[in-house]
Design a protein around this motif. Structure first.
Motif, mmCIF file in Angstrom:
data_model
loop_
_atom_site.group_PDB
_atom_site.id
_atom_site.type_symbol
_atom_site.label_atom_id
_atom_site.label_comp_id
_atom_site.label_asym_id
_atom_site.label_seq_id
_atom_site.Cartn_x
_atom_site.Cartn_y
_atom_site.Cartn_z
ATOM 1 N N THR A 168 -41.317 -26.008 -4.329
ATOM 2 C CA THR A 168 -41.284 -27.470 -4.355
ATOM 3 C C THR A 168 -41.062 -28.204 -3.135
ATOM 4 N N SER A 212 -50.880 -26.189 -9.155
ATOM 5 C CA SER A 212 -49.692 -27.477 -9.230
ATOM 6 C C SER A 212 -50.650 -28.436 -10.218
ATOM 7 N N GLN A 272 -40.637 -31.777 -1.270
ATOM 8 C CA GLN A 272 -40.106 -33.069 -1.603
ATOM 9 C C GLN A 272 -39.594 -34.049 -0.703
ATOM 10 N N GLU A 290 -44.014 -32.469 -4.988
ATOM 11 C CA GLU A 290 -45.064 -31.763 -5.596
ATOM 12 C C GLU A 290 -44.471 -30.076 -5.738
ATOM 13 N N HIS A 291 -44.865 -29.704 -6.891
ATOM 14 C CA HIS A 291 -44.139 -28.243 -7.229
ATOM 15 C C HIS A 291 -45.484 -27.406 -7.389
ATOM 16 N N TYR A 292 -45.220 -26.120 -6.974
ATOM 17 C CA TYR A 292 -46.429 -25.309 -6.771
ATOM 18 C C TYR A 292 -45.913 -23.851 -7.323
ATOM 19 N N GLU A 293 -46.753 -23.149 -8.230
ATOM 20 C CA GLU A 293 -46.188 -21.942 -8.737
ATOM 21 C C GLU A 293 -47.314 -20.870 -8.236
ATOM 22 N N SER A 331 -41.973 -19.727 -7.518
ATOM 23 C CA SER A 331 -42.508 -21.237 -7.223
ATOM 24 C C SER A 331 -41.756 -21.906 -6.048
#
Length: 359
Positions: free
Chosen positions: A188, A207, A190, A196-199, A186
């Motif tokens: 992030t 997200s 910021q 915003e966090h993405y995997e 993942s």
């Protein structure tokens, strides 16, 4: 006047030129070779040295001395490719590929940019996709006289295994920081009031806002029946989802005109147009028009589904009404405008975008 009702966000784009370079034919005279049995037993450092010792690399013309090297297994076959990034007024990257049949290296992919001040390709880290395919996270940075842009790209091999493309793209401007966590696959993005966090999971980015599939690198429409019905010159350009605005212009050629539309700067062609998106983020929609004898009924037959009329809008003249419908077909989202709400309604305009499934 075109009547498209989908709004989208645009900002300026500073990358001046971008060109794809063609893949070179492999050299049969590489000075460094490995046997088939050795292919899977070499270390990352040994693979890199083989690439740097190769005839291909020695003959490569990299327009900068500020270079670095990373090994990336784009295909997940335990035979990594070499990623060479470089910086300066000419900046970009080249990717070399090892041919297991003739045991030689050749150019697989390249991107080159130009800027009057300074640009960099920054290598951040590597995530893993399906089948152990590796996706490097790189940023394209360009400094201007008073500001800068930095765009994150998740590079991947296209679904047909033919080329390297940008699977997804994100803006890092406005002092946004990137944090990568390879243990959870993942990243992030910021800043002070933004996170915003993405995997990366199953060939998609997840997200809190939903799931977005990675670009495939394949033609936007592959269904021959639908292509023949729409018969729009856009499909002859070879533009795909993930192409930047400048790359799309290179493929499409000189536009009939360029102008602002709903706040964005757009390239208009005879029967389609597309617009500049945020900080070199690729255009999210392509807008097609001037269809010949395409009705709601024969469009439904081509896609083998019913198109529901969702809404309509009246423009000044009481008889000037446009009806709107939408549908998804083979991972593409379509937003259509029709002349009326009957089966024989003429298709007036059609926008194409990548399907995004929400959580």
């Amino acid at each position: 006047m075109k009547k498209i009702s989908i709004p989208f966000l645009f900002l300026s784009f500073l990358l001046i030129a971008c060109q794809d370079q063609q893949v070179n034919e492999p050299s049969s005279a590489d000075s460094s070779k490995v046997t088939q049995e050795e292919d899977l037993s070499l270390s990352t450092e040994e693979w890199q040295q083989l690439a740097l010792d190769s005839t291909w690399y020695r003959n490569s013309n990299i327009p900068s001395e500020d270079t670095y090297y990373k090994m990336v297994d784009f295909e997940g076959d335990q035979v990594p490719e070499i990623f060479i990034g470089y910086s300066g007024t000419n900046y970009g990257y080249i990717i070399g590929k090892f041919n297991k049949d003739n045991k030689s290296w050749s150019l697989w992919a390249a991107q080159q940019y130009e800027t009057p001040i300074h640009g960099e390709v920054r290598f951040k880290d590597i995530l893993k996709n399906n089948n152990d395919q590796e996706l490097p996270l790189i940023t394209i940075f360009s400094a201007g006289a008073s500001n800068y842009t930095e765009v994150l790209h998740l590079l991947k091999v296209s679904d047909d295994g033919d080329k390297i493309i940008s699977g997804q793209t994100y803006s890092l401007s406005m002092n946004r920081n990137l944090i990568v966590d390879t243990s959870t696959n993942s990243f992030t993005i910021q800043e002070e009031n933004y996170l915003e966090h993405y995997e990366l999971q199953d060939n998609a980015i997840i997200s809190e806002y939903g799931t977005v599939k990675l670009n495939s690198g394949l033609p936007i429409i592959q269904n021959e029946k639908l292509l023949a019905l729409l018969n729009n010159s856009f499909f002859k350009t070879g533009i795909i989802f993930g192409d930047s605005y400048s790359t799309a212009k290179i493929k499409a050629g000189t536009p009939v005109n360029e102008d602002y539309y709903e706040g964005g700067f757009c390239s208009f062609y005879d029967d389609y147009f597309f617009c500049l998106a945020e900080d070199e983020i690729p255009p999210s929609h392509f807008y097609l028009s001037k269809f010949k004898n395409v009705t709601r009924e024969n469009l439904e037959k081509a896609i083998n589904q019913t198109i529901q009329i969702l809404s309509y809008e009246r423009y000044g003249d009481p008889d000037d009404i446009v009806y709107f419908g939408e549908f998804e077909f083979e991972d593409v989202y379509y937003y259509a405008e029709f002349s009326n709400d009957q089966n024989n309604a003429a298709l007036l305009n059609l926008s194409l975008s990548l399907v995004a499934s929400t959580n």
